[in-house]
Design a protein around this motif. Structure first.
Motif, PDB file in Angstrom:
ATOM      1  N   VAL A 116       0.899  -1.102  -0.023  1.00 40.23           N
ATOM      2  CA  VAL A 116       0.065  -0.094   0.054  1.00 40.23           C
ATOM      3  C   VAL A 116       0.730   1.231  -0.083  1.00 40.23           C
ATOM      4  O   VAL A 116       1.686   1.355   0.685  1.00 40.23           O
ATOM      5  N   PHE A 151      -3.394   1.706   9.074  1.00 34.17           N
ATOM      6  CA  PHE A 151      -4.451   0.809   8.449  1.00 34.17           C
ATOM      7  C   PHE A 151      -4.687  -0.191   9.643  1.00 34.17           C
ATOM      8  O   PHE A 151      -3.788  -1.251   9.994  1.00 34.17           O
ATOM      9  N   HIS A 178     -10.738  -5.466   4.448  1.00 30.31           N
ATOM     10  CA  HIS A 178     -11.289  -4.079   4.891  1.00 30.31           C
ATOM     11  C   HIS A 178     -10.249  -3.826   5.916  1.00 30.31           C
ATOM     12  O   HIS A 178      -9.847  -4.597   6.914  1.00 30.31           O
ATOM     13  N   VAL A 184      -8.814   3.183   8.590  1.00 26.79           N
ATOM     14  CA  VAL A 184      -7.630   4.138   8.271  1.00 26.79           C
ATOM     15  C   VAL A 184      -7.757   5.246   9.032  1.00 26.79           C
ATOM     16  O   VAL A 184      -8.776   5.733   9.212  1.00 26.79           O
ATOM     17  N   LEU A 241     -12.620   6.945   7.533  1.00 26.53           N
ATOM     18  CA  LEU A 241     -11.604   6.344   6.404  1.00 26.53           C
ATOM     19  C   LEU A 241     -11.641   4.685   6.281  1.00 26.53           C
ATOM     20  O   LEU A 241     -11.337   4.201   7.366  1.00 26.53           O
ATOM     21  N   ASN A 242     -11.783   4.489   4.964  1.00 27.09           N
ATOM     22  CA  ASN A 242     -11.662   2.856   5.000  1.00 27.09           C
ATOM     23  C   ASN A 242     -10.863   2.524   3.695  1.00 27.09           C
ATOM     24  O   ASN A 242     -10.943   3.371   2.691  1.00 27.09           O
ATOM     25  N   ALA A 243     -10.519   1.300   3.662  1.00 26.90           N
ATOM     26  CA  ALA A 243      -9.717   1.133   2.202  1.00 26.90           C
ATOM     27  C   ALA A 243      -9.917  -0.631   2.537  1.00 26.90           C
ATOM     28  O   ALA A 243      -9.751  -1.252   3.344  1.00 26.90           O
ATOM     29  N   ASP A 244     -10.120  -0.982   1.173  1.00 30.84           N
ATOM     30  CA  ASP A 244     -10.607  -2.486   0.762  1.00 30.84           C
ATOM     31  C   ASP A 244      -8.960  -2.902   0.212  1.00 30.84           C
ATOM     32  O   ASP A 244      -8.843  -2.623  -0.951  1.00 30.84           O
ATOM     33  N   VAL A 245      -7.981  -3.634   1.162  1.00 29.69           N
ATOM     34  CA  VAL A 245      -6.617  -3.713   0.417  1.00 29.69           C
ATOM     35  C   VAL A 245      -6.633  -5.091  -0.433  1.00 29.69           C
ATOM     36  O   VAL A 245      -7.501  -6.091   0.083  1.00 29.69           O
ATOM     37  N   ASN A 278      -1.466  -1.623  -4.042  1.00 23.58           N
ATOM     38  CA  ASN A 278      -2.651  -0.953  -3.960  1.00 23.58           C
ATOM     39  C   ASN A 278      -2.200   0.647  -3.533  1.00 23.58           C
ATOM     40  O   ASN A 278      -1.210   0.854  -3.205  1.00 23.58           O
ATOM     41  N   PHE A 321      -3.681   4.051  -2.500  1.00 26.95           N
ATOM     42  CA  PHE A 321      -4.745   4.949  -1.659  1.00 26.95           C
ATOM     43  C   PHE A 321      -4.403   6.464  -1.429  1.00 26.95           C
ATOM     44  O   PHE A 321      -3.640   6.525  -0.536  1.00 26.95           O
ATOM     45  N   PHE A 362      -5.521   9.935   0.097  1.00 29.93           N
ATOM     46  CA  PHE A 362      -6.484  10.486   0.769  1.00 29.93           C
ATOM     47  C   PHE A 362      -6.648  12.018   0.859  1.00 29.93           C
ATOM     48  O   PHE A 362      -5.436  12.769   1.234  1.00 29.93           O
TER      49      PHE A 362
END
Length: 146
Positions: A25, A43, A76, A79, A125-129, A134, A136, A138
């Motif tokens: 990431v 994360f 999931h 963050v 904040l969320n991130a699907d790794v 990846n 992301f 922000f």
């Protein structure tokens, strides 16, 4: 001799098998369109160890799971983004790193930036790794758009 070989074999098997599958990431963090320097990016997977990174002068970060292992747990992640405790010390290093370079002459943000709670302690904040790489980014705003 057989016992020694068995114990060495078992020792070698345990270390990498305990680590979950990780996704690499990276990304950029900005606040009101400006890169955030020295900001901690964490994360938190639904289960397991969090991964951390810190933004550079351009707001770019790269997550580390543990020691020299890059990435974070796949799936999931919640963050959190908050000012790092180390940013003041590193700003001084950058300022003293070479008086004649452009980086040393560039203005370094020395005061602590106030990151709204909705991005850190009360993060939305969320991130699907996914497996692999990846990105992301922000784009934070100091005022909510209401």
């Amino acid at each position: 001799v057989a016992l020694s070989l068995l114990s060495l074999t078992l020792l070698g098997c345990g270390t990498s098998g305990d680590r979950p599958e990780l996704g690499l990431v990276t990304g950029t963090v900005t606040l009101d369109g400006k890169p955030l320097y020295g900001t901690a990016v964490v994360f938190y997977p639904d289960k397991g160890r969090p991964a951390r990174g810190r933004t550079d002068l351009n707001g770019k970060y790269d997550l580390t799971y543990i020691r020299d292992t890059r990435g974070t747990k796949i799936g999931h992640n919640r963050v959190e983004i908050a000012p790092s405790e180390e940013d003041e010390e590193d700003a001084n290093e950058v300022m003293n790193a070479g008086e004649n370079t452009e980086a040393a002459q560039a203005p370094v943000q020395r005061e602590k930036v106030k990151v709204p709670a909705r991005y850190n302690t009360k993060s939305e904040l969320n991130a699907d790794v996914k497996p692999g790489e990846n990105v992301f980014d922000f784009k934070l705003e100091s005022q909510s758009a209401e």
